[in-house]
Design a protein around this motif. Structure first.
Motif, PDB file in Angstrom:
ATOM      1  N   SER A 142       0.838  -1.204   0.000  1.00 27.38           N
ATOM      2  CA  SER A 142       0.000   0.000   0.000  1.00 27.38           C
ATOM      3  C   SER A 142       0.869   1.249   0.000  1.00 27.38           C
ATOM      4  O   SER A 142       1.987   1.245   0.500  1.00 27.38           O
ATOM      5  N   THR A 143       0.350   2.308  -0.588  1.00 25.81           N
ATOM      6  CA  THR A 143       1.055   3.581  -0.646  1.00 25.81           C
ATOM      7  C   THR A 143       0.400   4.548   0.327  1.00 25.81           C
ATOM      8  O   THR A 143      -0.753   4.940   0.127  1.00 25.81           O
ATOM      9  N   PRO A 144       1.105   4.944   1.389  1.00 25.11           N
ATOM     10  CA  PRO A 144       0.496   5.857   2.359  1.00 25.11           C
ATOM     11  C   PRO A 144       0.373   7.274   1.811  1.00 25.11           C
ATOM     12  O   PRO A 144       1.171   7.707   0.981  1.00 25.11           O
ATOM     13  N   ASN A 145      -0.638   7.985   2.272  1.00 33.72           N
ATOM     14  CA  ASN A 145      -0.839   9.381   1.898  1.00 33.72           C
ATOM     15  C   ASN A 145      -0.219  10.262   2.974  1.00 33.72           C
ATOM     16  O   ASN A 145      -0.438  10.044   4.155  1.00 33.72           O
ATOM     17  N   TYR A 196       9.793   7.551  -0.836  1.00 34.43           N
ATOM     18  CA  TYR A 196       9.770   6.296  -1.577  1.00 34.43           C
ATOM     19  C   TYR A 196       8.426   5.622  -1.358  1.00 34.43           C
ATOM     20  O   TYR A 196       8.074   5.274  -0.226  1.00 34.43           O
ATOM     21  N   LYS A 197       7.684   5.475  -2.425  1.00 33.59           N
ATOM     22  CA  LYS A 197       6.346   4.869  -2.392  1.00 33.59           C
ATOM     23  C   LYS A 197       5.435   5.590  -1.410  1.00 33.59           C
ATOM     24  O   LYS A 197       4.767   4.971  -0.586  1.00 33.59           O
ATOM     25  N   VAL A 198       5.442   6.914  -1.488  1.00 34.01           N
ATOM     26  CA  VAL A 198       4.606   7.766  -0.649  1.00 34.01           C
ATOM     27  C   VAL A 198       3.835   8.704  -1.575  1.00 34.01           C
ATOM     28  O   VAL A 198       4.400   9.241  -2.524  1.00 34.01           O
ATOM     29  N   ARG A 199       2.560   8.907  -1.306  1.00 34.94           N
ATOM     30  CA  ARG A 199       1.729   9.804  -2.113  1.00 34.94           C
ATOM     31  C   ARG A 199       1.513  11.092  -1.324  1.00 34.94           C
ATOM     32  O   ARG A 199       1.030  11.072  -0.201  1.00 34.94           O
ATOM     33  N   TRP A 202      12.263  11.618  -5.050  1.00 30.66           N
ATOM     34  CA  TRP A 202      10.824  11.331  -4.990  1.00 30.66           C
ATOM     35  C   TRP A 202      10.522  10.186  -5.927  1.00 30.66           C
ATOM     36  O   TRP A 202      10.499  10.345  -7.140  1.00 30.66           O
ATOM     37  N   ASN A 203      10.310   9.014  -5.365  1.00 29.27           N
ATOM     38  CA  ASN A 203      10.044   7.822  -6.153  1.00 29.27           C
ATOM     39  C   ASN A 203       8.692   7.255  -5.756  1.00 29.27           C
ATOM     40  O   ASN A 203       8.529   6.762  -4.650  1.00 29.27           O
ATOM     41  N   SER A 204       7.734   7.377  -6.647  1.00 28.44           N
ATOM     42  CA  SER A 204       6.382   6.917  -6.360  1.00 28.44           C
ATOM     43  C   SER A 204       5.734   6.433  -7.643  1.00 28.44           C
ATOM     44  O   SER A 204       5.836   7.081  -8.680  1.00 28.44           O
ATOM     45  N   LYS A 205       5.029   5.320  -7.556  1.00 24.19           N
ATOM     46  CA  LYS A 205       4.347   4.810  -8.746  1.00 24.19           C
ATOM     47  C   LYS A 205       3.215   5.727  -9.184  1.00 24.19           C
ATOM     48  O   LYS A 205       2.762   5.664 -10.305  1.00 24.19           O
ATOM     49  N   ASP A 206       2.761   6.608  -8.285  1.00 23.72           N
ATOM     50  CA  ASP A 206       1.684   7.547  -8.610  1.00 23.72           C
ATOM     51  C   ASP A 206       2.192   8.872  -9.171  1.00 23.72           C
ATOM     52  O   ASP A 206       1.405   9.733  -9.514  1.00 23.72           O
ATOM     53  N   LEU A 207       3.488   9.034  -9.254  1.00 23.77           N
ATOM     54  CA  LEU A 207       4.059  10.289  -9.734  1.00 23.77           C
ATOM     55  C   LEU A 207       4.282  10.214 -11.243  1.00 23.77           C
ATOM     56  O   LEU A 207       5.181   9.534 -11.712  1.00 23.77           O
TER      57      LEU A 207
END
Length: 97
Positions: free
Chosen positions: A16-19, A37-40, A57-62
């Motif tokens: 899960s990606t925390p907000n 890292y993996k943070v929204r 800033w490494n995030s799959k949502d970016l």
């Protein structure tokens, strides 16, 4: 307190990606290095620290950097993630005269 913080590393190794609310960084007037890292990130970027020199800033949502993000003093900008489509979210249109 928060006025003495110079570096933060927020990492999530789970599925899960925390907000994280951008307002969490407000008042961190000495923050120079931020690793995400993996943070929204949520909310408006006007509270994003302007003192940053290093942003990772490494995030799959970016998919792109928000236009409101102020990075005038950044020395290192690490955006290693395969989902990045372009650097800035806005679209340039019109003439280049």
């Amino acid at each position: 307190g928060t006025k003495k913080i110079e570096a933060i590393n927020l990492s999530c190794e789970k599925h899960s990606t925390p907000n994280v609310d951008v307002k969490s960084f407000a008042g961190m007037s000495k923050l120079k290095m931020l690793q995400l890292y993996k943070v929204r990130l949520e909310d408006e970027y006007r509270d994003f620290p302007r003192t940053l020199r290093w942003l990772s800033w490494n995030s799959k949502d970016l998919h792109c950097l928000p236009d409101e993000l102020s990075l005038e003093d950044i020395v290192v900008l690490d955006l290693c993630w395969p989902s990045m489509d372009q650097v800035w979210c806005h679209k340039i249109s019109g003439s280049t005269k």
